[in-house]
Design a protein around this motif. Structure first.
Motif, PDB file in Angstrom:
ATOM      1  N   THR A   5      -3.121  97.604  67.612  1.00  0.00           N
ATOM      2  CA  THR A   5      -4.515  97.197  67.569  1.00  0.00           C
ATOM      3  C   THR A   5      -4.679  96.277  66.372  1.00  0.00           C
ATOM      4  OG1 THR A   5      -5.223  99.297  68.503  1.00  0.00           O
ATOM      5  CG2 THR A   5      -6.901  97.987  67.382  1.00  0.00           C
ATOM      6  N   VAL A   6      -5.168  95.067  66.634  1.00  0.00           N
ATOM      7  CA  VAL A   6      -5.325  94.060  65.584  1.00  0.00           C
ATOM      8  C   VAL A   6      -6.810  93.738  65.462  1.00  0.00           C
ATOM      9  CG1 VAL A   6      -4.659  91.769  64.796  1.00  0.00           C
ATOM     10  CG2 VAL A   6      -3.065  93.101  66.179  1.00  0.00           C
ATOM     11  N   SER A   7      -7.323  93.794  64.245  1.00  0.00           N
ATOM     12  CA  SER A   7      -8.722  93.441  64.022  1.00  0.00           C
ATOM     13  C   SER A   7      -8.786  92.314  62.999  1.00  0.00           C
ATOM     14  CB  SER A   7      -9.520  94.653  63.537  1.00  0.00           C
ATOM     15  OG  SER A   7      -9.003  95.109  62.316  1.00  0.00           O
ATOM     16  N   GLY A   8      -9.827  91.530  63.118  1.00  0.00           N
ATOM     17  CA  GLY A   8     -10.003  90.408  62.211  1.00  0.00           C
ATOM     18  C   GLY A   8     -11.258  89.642  62.565  1.00  0.00           C
ATOM     19  N   LYS A   9     -11.268  88.366  62.201  1.00  0.00           N
ATOM     20  CA  LYS A   9     -12.420  87.515  62.506  1.00  0.00           C
ATOM     21  C   LYS A   9     -11.939  86.080  62.649  1.00  0.00           C
ATOM     22  CE  LYS A   9     -13.355  87.683  57.624  1.00  0.00           C
ATOM     23  NZ  LYS A   9     -14.114  88.328  56.599  1.00  0.00           N
ATOM     24  N   PHE A  10     -12.712  85.300  63.397  1.00  0.00           N
ATOM     25  CA  PHE A  10     -12.403  83.883  63.544  1.00  0.00           C
ATOM     26  C   PHE A  10     -13.656  83.073  63.278  1.00  0.00           C
ATOM     27  CE2 PHE A  10     -13.543  85.307  67.796  1.00  0.00           C
ATOM     28  CZ  PHE A  10     -14.399  84.322  68.235  1.00  0.00           C
ATOM     29  N   GLN A  11     -13.437  81.855  62.848  1.00  0.00           N
ATOM     30  CA  GLN A  11     -14.538  80.962  62.504  1.00  0.00           C
ATOM     31  C   GLN A  11     -15.218  80.485  63.781  1.00  0.00           C
ATOM     32  OE1 GLN A  11     -13.138  77.640  60.264  1.00  0.00           O
ATOM     33  NE2 GLN A  11     -14.644  77.944  58.664  1.00  0.00           N
ATOM     34  N   SER A  12     -16.545  80.588  63.797  1.00  0.00           N
ATOM     35  CA  SER A  12     -17.308  80.082  64.934  1.00  0.00           C
ATOM     36  C   SER A  12     -18.433  79.208  64.403  1.00  0.00           C
ATOM     37  CB  SER A  12     -17.860  81.238  65.774  1.00  0.00           C
ATOM     38  OG  SER A  12     -18.874  81.907  65.090  1.00  0.00           O
ATOM     39  N   ARG A  13     -19.225  78.717  65.298  1.00  0.00           N
ATOM     40  CA  ARG A  13     -20.326  77.832  64.918  1.00  0.00           C
ATOM     41  C   ARG A  13     -21.317  78.511  63.977  1.00  0.00           C
ATOM     42  NH1 ARG A  13     -22.830  75.743  70.192  1.00  0.00           N
ATOM     43  NH2 ARG A  13     -20.651  76.018  70.638  1.00  0.00           N
ATOM     44  N   ASP A  14     -21.519  79.816  64.173  1.00  0.00           N
ATOM     45  CA  ASP A  14     -22.514  80.563  63.402  1.00  0.00           C
ATOM     46  C   ASP A  14     -21.916  81.366  62.254  1.00  0.00           C
ATOM     47  OD1 ASP A  14     -24.367  79.649  65.270  1.00  0.00           O
ATOM     48  OD2 ASP A  14     -23.999  81.365  66.579  1.00  0.00           O
ATOM     49  N   GLY A  15     -20.726  81.044  61.821  1.00  0.00           N
ATOM     50  CA  GLY A  15     -20.054  81.809  60.768  1.00  0.00           C
ATOM     51  C   GLY A  15     -18.789  82.437  61.325  1.00  0.00           C
ATOM     52  N   PHE A  16     -18.504  83.650  60.911  1.00  0.00           N
ATOM     53  CA  PHE A  16     -17.311  84.337  61.401  1.00  0.00           C
ATOM     54  C   PHE A  16     -17.673  85.352  62.467  1.00  0.00           C
ATOM     55  CE2 PHE A  16     -15.435  82.619  57.585  1.00  0.00           C
ATOM     56  CZ  PHE A  16     -14.133  82.363  57.983  1.00  0.00           C
ATOM     57  N   GLN A  17     -16.865  85.411  63.511  1.00  0.00           N
ATOM     58  CA  GLN A  17     -17.061  86.326  64.626  1.00  0.00           C
ATOM     59  C   GLN A  17     -15.962  87.396  64.562  1.00  0.00           C
ATOM     60  OE1 GLN A  17     -19.500  85.944  67.015  1.00  0.00           O
ATOM     61  NE2 GLN A  17     -18.856  87.871  67.923  1.00  0.00           N
ATOM     62  N   PRO A  18     -16.319  88.687  64.432  1.00  0.00           N
ATOM     63  CA  PRO A  18     -15.291  89.735  64.376  1.00  0.00           C
ATOM     64  C   PRO A  18     -14.677  89.992  65.756  1.00  0.00           C
ATOM     65  CG  PRO A  18     -17.462  90.692  64.267  1.00  0.00           C
ATOM     66  CD  PRO A  18     -17.659  89.206  64.272  1.00  0.00           C
ATOM     67  N   PHE A  19     -13.446  90.476  65.760  1.00  0.00           N
ATOM     68  CA  PHE A  19     -12.786  90.840  67.016  1.00  0.00           C
ATOM     69  C   PHE A  19     -11.829  91.995  66.764  1.00  0.00           C
ATOM     70  CE2 PHE A  19      -9.810  87.829  65.172  1.00  0.00           C
ATOM     71  CZ  PHE A  19      -8.579  88.429  65.402  1.00  0.00           C
ATOM     72  N   LYS A  46      -7.678  77.039  65.441  1.00  0.00           N
ATOM     73  CA  LYS A  46      -6.368  76.880  64.820  1.00  0.00           C
ATOM     74  C   LYS A  46      -6.099  78.089  63.924  1.00  0.00           C
ATOM     75  CE  LYS A  46      -5.983  72.108  65.463  1.00  0.00           C
ATOM     76  NZ  LYS A  46      -5.552  72.033  66.810  1.00  0.00           N
ATOM     77  N   ARG A  47      -4.841  78.287  63.537  1.00  0.00           N
ATOM     78  CA  ARG A  47      -4.456  79.446  62.725  1.00  0.00           C
ATOM     79  C   ARG A  47      -5.255  79.598  61.434  1.00  0.00           C
ATOM     80  NH1 ARG A  47       1.122  81.675  63.745  1.00  0.00           N
ATOM     81  NH2 ARG A  47       1.485  81.072  65.891  1.00  0.00           N
ATOM     82  N   PRO A  48      -5.534  78.514  60.688  1.00  0.00           N
ATOM     83  CA  PRO A  48      -6.323  78.699  59.461  1.00  0.00           C
ATOM     84  C   PRO A  48      -7.755  79.197  59.708  1.00  0.00           C
ATOM     85  CG  PRO A  48      -5.212  76.582  59.406  1.00  0.00           C
ATOM     86  CD  PRO A  48      -5.026  77.158  60.781  1.00  0.00           C
ATOM     87  N   GLN A  49      -8.232  79.075  60.948  1.00  0.00           N
ATOM     88  CA  GLN A  49      -9.588  79.511  61.291  1.00  0.00           C
ATOM     89  C   GLN A  49      -9.619  80.965  61.771  1.00  0.00           C
ATOM     90  OE1 GLN A  49     -10.127  76.326  64.150  1.00  0.00           O
ATOM     91  NE2 GLN A  49     -11.682  75.411  62.819  1.00  0.00           N
ATOM     92  N   ILE A  50      -8.455  81.625  61.788  1.00  0.00           N
ATOM     93  CA  ILE A  50      -8.351  83.020  62.235  1.00  0.00           C
ATOM     94  C   ILE A  50      -7.857  83.861  61.066  1.00  0.00           C
ATOM     95  CG2 ILE A  50      -7.258  84.601  63.861  1.00  0.00           C
ATOM     96  CD1 ILE A  50      -6.763  82.095  65.661  1.00  0.00           C
ATOM     97  N   GLU A  51      -8.584  84.921  60.751  1.00  0.00           N
ATOM     98  CA  GLU A  51      -8.192  85.832  59.677  1.00  0.00           C
ATOM     99  C   GLU A  51      -7.917  87.207  60.275  1.00  0.00           C
ATOM    100  OE1 GLU A  51     -11.055  85.996  56.544  1.00  0.00           O
ATOM    101  OE2 GLU A  51     -11.146  83.804  56.367  1.00  0.00           O
ATOM    102  N   LEU A  52      -6.713  87.713  60.076  1.00  0.00           N
ATOM    103  CA  LEU A  52      -6.365  89.045  60.538  1.00  0.00           C
ATOM    104  C   LEU A  52      -6.555  90.030  59.391  1.00  0.00           C
ATOM    105  CD1 LEU A  52      -3.111  88.280  62.555  1.00  0.00           C
ATOM    106  CD2 LEU A  52      -5.465  88.292  63.334  1.00  0.00           C
ATOM    107  N   ASP A  53      -7.344  91.075  59.629  1.00  0.00           N
ATOM    108  CA  ASP A  53      -7.644  92.054  58.594  1.00  0.00           C
ATOM    109  C   ASP A  53      -6.680  93.235  58.633  1.00  0.00           C
ATOM    110  OD1 ASP A  53      -9.808  90.524  57.728  1.00  0.00           O
ATOM    111  OD2 ASP A  53     -11.197  91.555  59.073  1.00  0.00           O
ATOM    112  N   GLU A  54      -6.428  93.739  59.841  1.00  0.00           N
ATOM    113  CA  GLU A  54      -5.675  94.976  59.959  1.00  0.00           C
ATOM    114  C   GLU A  54      -4.825  94.982  61.226  1.00  0.00           C
ATOM    115  OE1 GLU A  54      -6.904  99.583  59.038  1.00  0.00           O
ATOM    116  OE2 GLU A  54      -8.366  98.262  59.959  1.00  0.00           O
TER     117      GLU A  54
END
Length: 61
Positions: A5-19, A46-54
């Motif tokens: 299970t991978v959680s994180g967030k990605f950059q969207s138009r309105d800021g960061f969107q969690p997933f 792109k990869r720099p726009q995706i942050e993996l938290d856990e």
């Protein structure tokens, strides 16, 4: 293969969107790579726009 299970967030138009996604992979590094490709292709990021938290391995109950 294990399930992760991978959680994180990605950059969207309105800021960061969690997933949070589950992916099958032989190890944690491959699970991270698969999430980068899945989220990147689904949301056109792109990869720099995706942050993996856990990254957690799912244990069989």
């Amino acid at each position: 293969m294990s399930e992760f299970t991978v959680s994180g967030k990605f950059q969207s138009r309105d800021g960061f969107q969690p997933f949070e996604k589950e992916v099958e992979a032989p190890n944690e590094d491959v699970a991270r790579e698969r999430i980068y490709t899945l989220v990147g292709s689904q949301h056109n990021r792109k990869r720099p726009q995706i942050e993996l938290d856990e990254v957690n391995e799912v244990t069989a109950a």
